[in-house]
Design a protein around this motif. Structure first.
Motif, mmCIF file in Angstrom:
data_model
loop_
_atom_site.group_PDB
_atom_site.id
_atom_site.type_symbol
_atom_site.label_atom_id
_atom_site.label_comp_id
_atom_site.label_asym_id
_atom_site.label_seq_id
_atom_site.Cartn_x
_atom_site.Cartn_y
_atom_site.Cartn_z
ATOM 1 N N ASN A 76 0.834 -1.195 0.000
ATOM 2 C CA ASN A 76 0.000 0.000 0.000
ATOM 3 C C ASN A 76 0.878 1.258 0.000
ATOM 4 O O ASN A 76 1.733 1.430 0.865
ATOM 5 C CB ASN A 76 -0.887 -0.054 1.246
ATOM 6 C CG ASN A 76 -1.748 1.166 1.388
ATOM 7 O OD1 ASN A 76 -1.254 2.289 1.409
ATOM 8 N ND2 ASN A 76 -3.037 0.927 1.495
ATOM 9 N N LYS A 78 0.362 4.501 0.507
ATOM 10 C CA LYS A 78 0.268 5.434 1.640
ATOM 11 C C LYS A 78 1.062 4.922 2.837
ATOM 12 O O LYS A 78 1.792 5.646 3.501
ATOM 13 C CB LYS A 78 -1.202 5.573 2.055
ATOM 14 C CG LYS A 78 -1.747 6.980 1.889
ATOM 15 C CD LYS A 78 -3.175 6.990 2.337
ATOM 16 C CE LYS A 78 -3.646 8.392 2.578
ATOM 17 N NZ LYS A 78 -5.081 8.388 2.897
ATOM 18 N N LEU A 79 0.898 3.626 3.074
ATOM 19 C CA LEU A 79 1.599 2.995 4.188
ATOM 20 C C LEU A 79 3.107 3.042 3.952
ATOM 21 O O LEU A 79 3.902 3.358 4.849
ATOM 22 C CB LEU A 79 1.121 1.543 4.326
ATOM 23 C CG LEU A 79 1.666 0.741 5.496
ATOM 24 C CD1 LEU A 79 1.269 1.389 6.816
ATOM 25 C CD2 LEU A 79 1.138 -0.699 5.460
ATOM 26 N N LYS A 82 4.471 6.349 4.840
ATOM 27 C CA LYS A 82 4.579 6.543 6.306
ATOM 28 C C LYS A 82 5.806 5.821 6.851
ATOM 29 O O LYS A 82 6.560 6.360 7.648
ATOM 30 C CB LYS A 82 3.328 5.998 7.012
ATOM 31 C CG LYS A 82 2.135 6.918 6.951
ATOM 32 C CD LYS A 82 1.014 6.339 7.807
ATOM 33 C CE LYS A 82 -0.317 6.933 7.389
ATOM 34 N NZ LYS A 82 -1.461 6.259 7.974
ATOM 35 N N ASP A 185 -4.382 1.492 11.125
ATOM 36 C CA ASP A 185 -5.502 2.372 10.782
ATOM 37 C C ASP A 185 -4.973 3.677 10.213
ATOM 38 O O ASP A 185 -3.793 3.984 10.341
ATOM 39 C CB ASP A 185 -6.362 2.639 12.025
ATOM 40 C CG ASP A 185 -6.953 1.353 12.568
ATOM 41 O OD1 ASP A 185 -7.342 0.497 11.746
ATOM 42 O OD2 ASP A 185 -6.983 1.194 13.808
ATOM 43 N N GLU A 186 -5.879 4.448 9.657
ATOM 44 C CA GLU A 186 -5.534 5.747 9.065
ATOM 45 C C GLU A 186 -4.743 6.609 10.071
ATOM 46 O O GLU A 186 -3.684 7.129 9.761
ATOM 47 C CB GLU A 186 -6.846 6.432 8.656
ATOM 48 C CG GLU A 186 -6.697 7.715 7.886
ATOM 49 C CD GLU A 186 -6.055 7.500 6.508
ATOM 50 O OE1 GLU A 186 -6.187 6.407 5.933
ATOM 51 O OE2 GLU A 186 -5.393 8.455 6.037
ATOM 52 N N ALA A 187 -5.296 6.715 11.306
ATOM 53 C CA ALA A 187 -4.598 7.491 12.334
ATOM 54 C C ALA A 187 -3.683 6.566 13.127
ATOM 55 O O ALA A 187 -4.120 5.528 13.622
ATOM 56 C CB ALA A 187 -5.609 8.135 13.273
ATOM 57 N N GLU A 207 -1.603 13.266 12.818
ATOM 58 C CA GLU A 207 -2.412 12.713 13.901
ATOM 59 C C GLU A 207 -1.766 11.453 14.509
ATOM 60 O O GLU A 207 -1.493 10.493 13.802
ATOM 61 C CB GLU A 207 -3.776 12.342 13.330
ATOM 62 C CG GLU A 207 -4.868 12.264 14.357
ATOM 63 C CD GLU A 207 -6.178 11.793 13.712
ATOM 64 O OE1 GLU A 207 -7.015 11.257 14.442
ATOM 65 O OE2 GLU A 207 -6.320 11.974 12.487
#
Ligand code: TXA
Ligand code: MG
Length: 328
Positions: A76, A78-79, A82, A185-187, A207
């Protein structure tokens, strides 16, 4: 048996790990009890030796981020971003909870679809994992729910008879277990506070919040039990006056030079002249273990402000004090 962390002994340790045996090794946080992550036989021994419940998953230790894909699924985008941004803290005391690569045995992750990973900031740990060629599943090298070991001698005291040997790396620099951050999770949520603090993570992630279950015996994530990390001697906060005390033999662990003491203590240990959190964290478990051996009736301990690294220190102390009937 404790062996110096020479290249020869690290090679020897790697050989034994290849044969599904257990080796304890130093990290910057606490000593770990290592096993080949891909060997269910070896991993099962960790649970046996520690008397650890099977619902409590293990942290996987990597030598570098190239090994990440072998144990986690970070396809993923986005992951991936991060994780990349957070890798400024690697090697270091930050554990990430990520979707698991199914090749990680279910025993390691307590049947969860996720896996906890980190790259330890210790040359001995890194050399060992490199020399193995596979990541190491490693919990703290202590019997389940006792104080984590920050010296090779601590490991030997309880587990020496059940493992091959402990590689000696001296006293751990950080002294408190790694921060566990879930990115599922998203946050992002901090499941266990450590030396990589909320204040350090926020600028990178935006966040971030805490999700620790200090007040409950029902863990949100496995391993978050209320009475983790406890010494055998009853322990209470020095600020808790109800803990004072017809008890006769009391030890005090203070976080700065004590002034105007009215009580006589059997033993007094001061972890820092001026409340420096790094020094307190570094010496905390060692000192608790030392006092736990003296047959005291009670260990009293200071508190610190719950910000920055102080959050992790107070998290561990609350759990350690929760076990004793005194003051709770
Ligand atoms: O500093 C540290 O993290 C040390 C050194 C040796 O690296 N290790 C350590 O491991 O403290 P241990 O086993 O004492 O704590 C691991 C904790 C578990 O109790 C659990 O709370 C959490 O990591 N954990 C592991 N896998 C998880 C997962 N998939 N989801 C949520 N939490 C997980
Ligand atoms: Mg532990």
């Amino acid at each position: 048996m404790i062996l110096p962390a020479t290249d020869y002994n690290i090679e020897k340790a790697a050989d034994l790990l290849r044969q599904a045996k257990l080796i304890a090794f130093p990290t910057e946080t606490v000593y770990g009890l290592g096993a080949n992550v891909f060997s269910p036989e070896a991993v099962a021994k960790i649970f046996e030796v520690k008397a650890r419940p099977l619902f409590d998953p293990l942290i996987v230790h990597l030598a570098d981020s190239k090994q990440l894909k072998d144990v986690a699924n970070v396809d993923n985008e986005k992951l991936q971003q991060k994780v990349k941004a957070l890798s400024v803290f690697w090697p270091g005391p930050l554990t990430l909870v990520l979707p698991a690569n199914p090749s990680v045995p279910t025993l390691v992750r307590a049947d969860l679809p996720s896996v906890a990973v980190r790259i330890p900031n210790h040359s001995v740990a890194l050399k060992l994992i490199q020399s193995c060629g596979f990541p190491l599943a490693a919990p703290s090298a202590n019997p389940f729910s006792y104080v984590s070991p920050t010296r090779a001698e601590h490991v030997e005291e309880h587990l020496g008879n059940y493992i091959e040997f402990t590689l000696d790396g001296g006293a751990c620099q950080v002294g408190i277990e790694s921060t566990i951050l879930s990115l599922l999770d998203e946050a992002a949520t901090i499941l266990r506070p450590g030396a990589i603090t909320l204040e350090m993570l926020r600028p990178i992630l935006g966040e971030v919040s805490y999700q620790t279950s200090v007040s409950s015996n029902k863990p949100i994530a496995p391993g978050q039990l209320k009475t983790h990390y406890a010494p055998r001697t009853p322990m209470a906060f020095a600020s808790d006056k109800s803990a004072l005390f017809e008890k006769s033999r009391i030890g005090l662990i203070s976080f700065q030079k004590p002034q105007g003491l009215t009580q006589k203590f059997e033993v007094l240990r001061c972890l820092s002249d001026r409340g420096d959190l790094q020094s307190i964290g570094q010496k905390l478990f060692d000192t608790i273990r030392e006092l736990d051996k003296l047959g005291l009736d009670l260990i009293l301990i200071d508190t610190c402000k719950e910000q920055d690294f102080g959050v992790a220190i107070m998290d561990r102390l609350r759990r350690a004090c929760a076990k004793s009937s005194v003051g709770s």
